[in-house]
Design a protein around this motif. Structure first.
Motif, PDB file in Angstrom:
ATOM      1  N   MET A  98     -32.003  -6.916 -38.111  1.00 36.22           N
ATOM      2  CA  MET A  98     -33.124  -7.466 -38.879  1.00 36.22           C
ATOM      3  C   MET A  98     -33.456  -7.074 -40.112  1.00 36.22           C
ATOM      4  O   MET A  98     -33.918  -7.664 -41.020  1.00 36.22           O
ATOM      5  N   GLY A  99     -33.073  -5.800 -40.282  1.00 37.88           N
ATOM      6  CA  GLY A  99     -33.031  -5.018 -41.544  1.00 37.88           C
ATOM      7  C   GLY A  99     -32.293  -5.858 -42.710  1.00 37.88           C
ATOM      8  O   GLY A  99     -32.845  -6.024 -43.771  1.00 37.88           O
ATOM      9  N   LEU A 100     -31.231  -6.285 -42.478  1.00 39.47           N
ATOM     10  CA  LEU A 100     -30.298  -7.112 -43.122  1.00 39.47           C
ATOM     11  C   LEU A 100     -30.965  -8.504 -43.433  1.00 39.47           C
ATOM     12  O   LEU A 100     -31.029  -9.350 -44.720  1.00 39.47           O
ATOM     13  N   VAL A 101     -31.306  -9.041 -42.308  1.00 42.36           N
ATOM     14  CA  VAL A 101     -32.109 -10.259 -42.660  1.00 42.36           C
ATOM     15  C   VAL A 101     -33.364 -10.332 -43.430  1.00 42.36           C
ATOM     16  O   VAL A 101     -33.571 -11.091 -44.342  1.00 42.36           O
ATOM     17  N   ALA A 102     -34.014  -9.351 -43.180  1.00 45.46           N
ATOM     18  CA  ALA A 102     -35.448  -9.023 -44.031  1.00 45.46           C
ATOM     19  C   ALA A 102     -35.086  -9.006 -45.324  1.00 45.46           C
ATOM     20  O   ALA A 102     -35.891  -9.573 -46.442  1.00 45.46           O
ATOM     21  N   ASP A 103     -34.072  -8.041 -45.674  1.00 39.90           N
ATOM     22  CA  ASP A 103     -33.759  -7.779 -46.936  1.00 39.90           C
ATOM     23  C   ASP A 103     -33.136  -9.053 -47.600  1.00 39.90           C
ATOM     24  O   ASP A 103     -33.388  -9.202 -48.926  1.00 39.90           O
ATOM     25  N   SER A 104     -32.328  -9.892 -46.945  1.00 41.31           N
ATOM     26  CA  SER A 104     -31.924 -11.153 -47.536  1.00 41.31           C
ATOM     27  C   SER A 104     -33.118 -11.904 -48.202  1.00 41.31           C
ATOM     28  O   SER A 104     -33.159 -12.515 -49.030  1.00 41.31           O
ATOM     29  N   LEU A 105     -34.279 -11.970 -47.184  1.00 39.43           N
ATOM     30  CA  LEU A 105     -35.378 -12.953 -47.747  1.00 39.43           C
ATOM     31  C   LEU A 105     -36.053 -12.261 -48.810  1.00 39.43           C
ATOM     32  O   LEU A 105     -36.788 -13.113 -49.651  1.00 39.43           O
ATOM     33  N   LEU A 115     -40.921 -16.387 -38.899  1.00 35.89           N
ATOM     34  CA  LEU A 115     -40.008 -16.522 -37.816  1.00 35.89           C
ATOM     35  C   LEU A 115     -39.271 -15.047 -37.840  1.00 35.89           C
ATOM     36  O   LEU A 115     -38.630 -14.440 -36.737  1.00 35.89           O
ATOM     37  N   GLY A 116     -39.175 -14.347 -38.966  1.00 33.43           N
ATOM     38  CA  GLY A 116     -38.479 -12.962 -38.937  1.00 33.43           C
ATOM     39  C   GLY A 116     -39.430 -11.995 -38.296  1.00 33.43           C
ATOM     40  O   GLY A 116     -39.133 -11.376 -37.187  1.00 33.43           O
ATOM     41  N   PHE A 117     -40.668 -12.025 -38.386  1.00 38.64           N
ATOM     42  CA  PHE A 117     -41.820 -11.329 -37.556  1.00 38.64           C
ATOM     43  C   PHE A 117     -41.492 -11.492 -36.001  1.00 38.64           C
ATOM     44  O   PHE A 117     -41.535 -10.679 -35.153  1.00 38.64           O
ATOM     45  N   ALA A 118     -41.328 -12.889 -35.571  1.00 35.93           N
ATOM     46  CA  ALA A 118     -41.290 -13.255 -34.408  1.00 35.93           C
ATOM     47  C   ALA A 118     -39.914 -12.873 -33.613  1.00 35.93           C
ATOM     48  O   ALA A 118     -40.153 -12.317 -32.572  1.00 35.93           O
ATOM     49  N   GLU A 119     -39.138 -12.751 -34.561  1.00 41.09           N
ATOM     50  CA  GLU A 119     -37.875 -12.239 -34.051  1.00 41.09           C
ATOM     51  C   GLU A 119     -37.724 -10.796 -33.810  1.00 41.09           C
ATOM     52  O   GLU A 119     -37.254 -10.170 -32.831  1.00 41.09           O
ATOM     53  N   VAL A 120     -38.430  -9.850 -34.740  1.00 39.59           N
ATOM     54  CA  VAL A 120     -38.455  -8.621 -34.624  1.00 39.59           C
ATOM     55  C   VAL A 120     -39.578  -8.078 -33.259  1.00 39.59           C
ATOM     56  O   VAL A 120     -39.059  -7.447 -32.392  1.00 39.59           O
ATOM     57  N   LEU A 121     -40.304  -8.965 -33.097  1.00 36.83           N
ATOM     58  CA  LEU A 121     -41.197  -8.854 -31.901  1.00 36.83           C
ATOM     59  C   LEU A 121     -40.304  -8.969 -30.431  1.00 36.83           C
ATOM     60  O   LEU A 121     -40.334  -8.533 -29.731  1.00 36.83           O
ATOM     61  N   ARG A 122     -39.669 -10.242 -30.714  1.00 34.45           N
ATOM     62  CA  ARG A 122     -38.931 -10.646 -29.625  1.00 34.45           C
ATOM     63  C   ARG A 122     -37.891  -9.592 -29.056  1.00 34.45           C
ATOM     64  O   ARG A 122     -37.730  -9.288 -27.946  1.00 34.45           O
ATOM     65  N   ARG A 123     -37.048  -8.963 -30.258  1.00 28.87           N
ATOM     66  CA  ARG A 123     -35.977  -7.812 -30.088  1.00 28.87           C
ATOM     67  C   ARG A 123     -36.767  -6.482 -29.610  1.00 28.87           C
ATOM     68  O   ARG A 123     -36.280  -5.930 -28.631  1.00 28.87           O
ATOM     69  N   PHE A 124     -38.091  -6.428 -29.950  1.00 22.94           N
ATOM     70  CA  PHE A 124     -38.833  -5.338 -29.513  1.00 22.94           C
ATOM     71  C   PHE A 124     -39.192  -5.249 -28.105  1.00 22.94           C
ATOM     72  O   PHE A 124     -38.976  -4.161 -27.457  1.00 22.94           O
ATOM     73  N   LYS A 136     -31.887   0.402 -31.305  1.00 23.45           N
ATOM     74  CA  LYS A 136     -32.103  -0.668 -32.262  1.00 23.45           C
ATOM     75  C   LYS A 136     -33.448  -0.369 -33.070  1.00 23.45           C
ATOM     76  O   LYS A 136     -33.655  -1.195 -34.088  1.00 23.45           O
ATOM     77  N   TRP A 137     -34.180   0.647 -32.698  1.00 21.75           N
ATOM     78  CA  TRP A 137     -35.507   0.953 -33.163  1.00 21.75           C
ATOM     79  C   TRP A 137     -35.431   1.008 -34.709  1.00 21.75           C
ATOM     80  O   TRP A 137     -36.121   0.341 -35.410  1.00 21.75           O
ATOM     81  N   PRO A 138     -34.579   1.865 -35.334  1.00 23.16           N
ATOM     82  CA  PRO A 138     -34.599   1.871 -36.837  1.00 23.16           C
ATOM     83  C   PRO A 138     -34.504   0.765 -37.352  1.00 23.16           C
ATOM     84  O   PRO A 138     -35.057   0.259 -38.580  1.00 23.16           O
ATOM     85  N   ASP A 139     -33.733  -0.263 -36.770  1.00 24.04           N
ATOM     86  CA  ASP A 139     -33.313  -1.419 -37.506  1.00 24.04           C
ATOM     87  C   ASP A 139     -34.558  -2.598 -37.487  1.00 24.04           C
ATOM     88  O   ASP A 139     -34.964  -3.085 -38.447  1.00 24.04           O
ATOM     89  N   LEU A 140     -35.288  -2.402 -36.529  1.00 27.02           N
ATOM     90  CA  LEU A 140     -36.776  -3.140 -35.977  1.00 27.02           C
ATOM     91  C   LEU A 140     -37.618  -2.770 -37.037  1.00 27.02           C
ATOM     92  O   LEU A 140     -38.407  -3.326 -37.554  1.00 27.02           O
ATOM     93  N   VAL A 141     -37.662  -1.364 -37.141  1.00 27.93           N
ATOM     94  CA  VAL A 141     -38.714  -0.841 -38.176  1.00 27.93           C
ATOM     95  C   VAL A 141     -38.606  -1.302 -39.425  1.00 27.93           C
ATOM     96  O   VAL A 141     -39.564  -1.666 -40.108  1.00 27.93           O
ATOM     97  N   ILE A 142     -37.335  -1.216 -40.002  1.00 27.73           N
ATOM     98  CA  ILE A 142     -37.154  -1.357 -41.396  1.00 27.73           C
ATOM     99  C   ILE A 142     -37.245  -2.981 -41.634  1.00 27.73           C
ATOM    100  O   ILE A 142     -37.795  -3.199 -42.629  1.00 27.73           O
TER     101      ILE A 142
END
Length: 253
Positions: free
Chosen positions: A101-108, A148-157, A227-233
């Motif tokens: 999710m870190g890479l996806v978020a940075d891409s946006l 959608l990104g936030f939703a995916e972060v929550l889903r993975r959380f 996975k937590w560091p990736d979800l946080v960033i």
């Protein structure tokens, strides 16, 4: 003025005023000098409608400054736009492949910058209504992606998802960091004092910080096997992306 979107908001707001002859932005000090003819009241009212916390310091007679070479600046901005959009595609693709999710978020975040740069470049000489329409659609598109990104972060959380591939996070972010460093070098090489170039330098500097954050998150994923560091960033950067979308939407008003 803390980013190019605020500058664009003001430019698009005042573009229809024939009495406005030149705008001189001082990004670091959040100041704007408006070179105009006739009364300043309509200009002040128009700027105030943007709700950027403006205040009029005073008026005086003055001649507009000599403009810098616009063609050189445009070439640099085209390069910066290309780098940002290119890494948007690369990071979005590798982000989903590596489950980061870190890479996806940075891409946006890269996409947000690309939209602002594109508006600056493509809007030259265009109709105000078209500029605002482009800003509106771009803002809503980016907002939808951030949501959608936030939703995916929550889903993975809340679900038992796999740990992202830290190798991809680190390697791709290092390349993105290199791309942003090149962009910053190009911008600084121009030695321009104009606002949009200074704002571009600020934007790119912020991107470098984000790249570093994703790299650190990748290292933590490796050491913690979590996975937590990736979800946080990812969550942090998605917040920046949503903020950028809201700023872009202001351009359409």
């Amino acid at each position: 003025m803390d980013c190019p979107s605020e500058e664009q908001m003001i430019r698009m707001k005042l573009e229809s005023y024939a009495q406005v002859k030149h705008l001189d932005f001082d990004i670091p000090n959040r100041k704007l000098e408006v070179y105009h003819v006739d009364d300043v009241k309509a200009i002040k009212t128009s700027i105030a409608s943007l709700k950027l916390g403006d205040s009029l310091e005073g008026t005086t007679e003055a001649e507009p400054p000599v403009m810098e070479d616009q063609s050189k600046q445009k070439r640099i901005l085209w390069w910066v736009l290309g780098i940002n959009f290119g890494f948007f595609v690369i990071e979005m693709t590798t982000g989903w492949i590596s489950s980061s999710m870190g890479l996806v978020a940075d891409s946006l975040d890269m996409l947000a910058d690309s939209i602002v740069y594109a508006l600056s470049l493509f809007a030259v000489g265009g109709a105000i209504s078209r500029k605002k329409k482009v800003a509106k659609y771009s803002g809503y598109f980016q907002m939808a992606l951030a949501t959608l990104g936030f939703a995916e972060v929550l889903r993975r959380f809340f679900s038992n998802t796999e740990t992202p591939l830290f190798q991809w996070m680190i390697i791709v972010s290092i390349f993105a960091l290199a791309g942003n460093l090149i962009s910053l070098w190009l911008i600084n090489k121009a030695k321009s004092q104009e606002a949009h170039m200074q704002a571009s330098a600020i934007f790119t500097s912020n991107d470098i910080i984000v790249n570093g954050g994703v790299i650190v998150a990748g290292v933590l994923v490796y050491f913690l096997n979590s996975k937590w560091p990736d979800l946080v960033i990812g969550g942090i950067v998605f917040t920046f992306v949503m903020r950028g979308a809201l700023r872009i939407l202001k351009l359409s008003k």
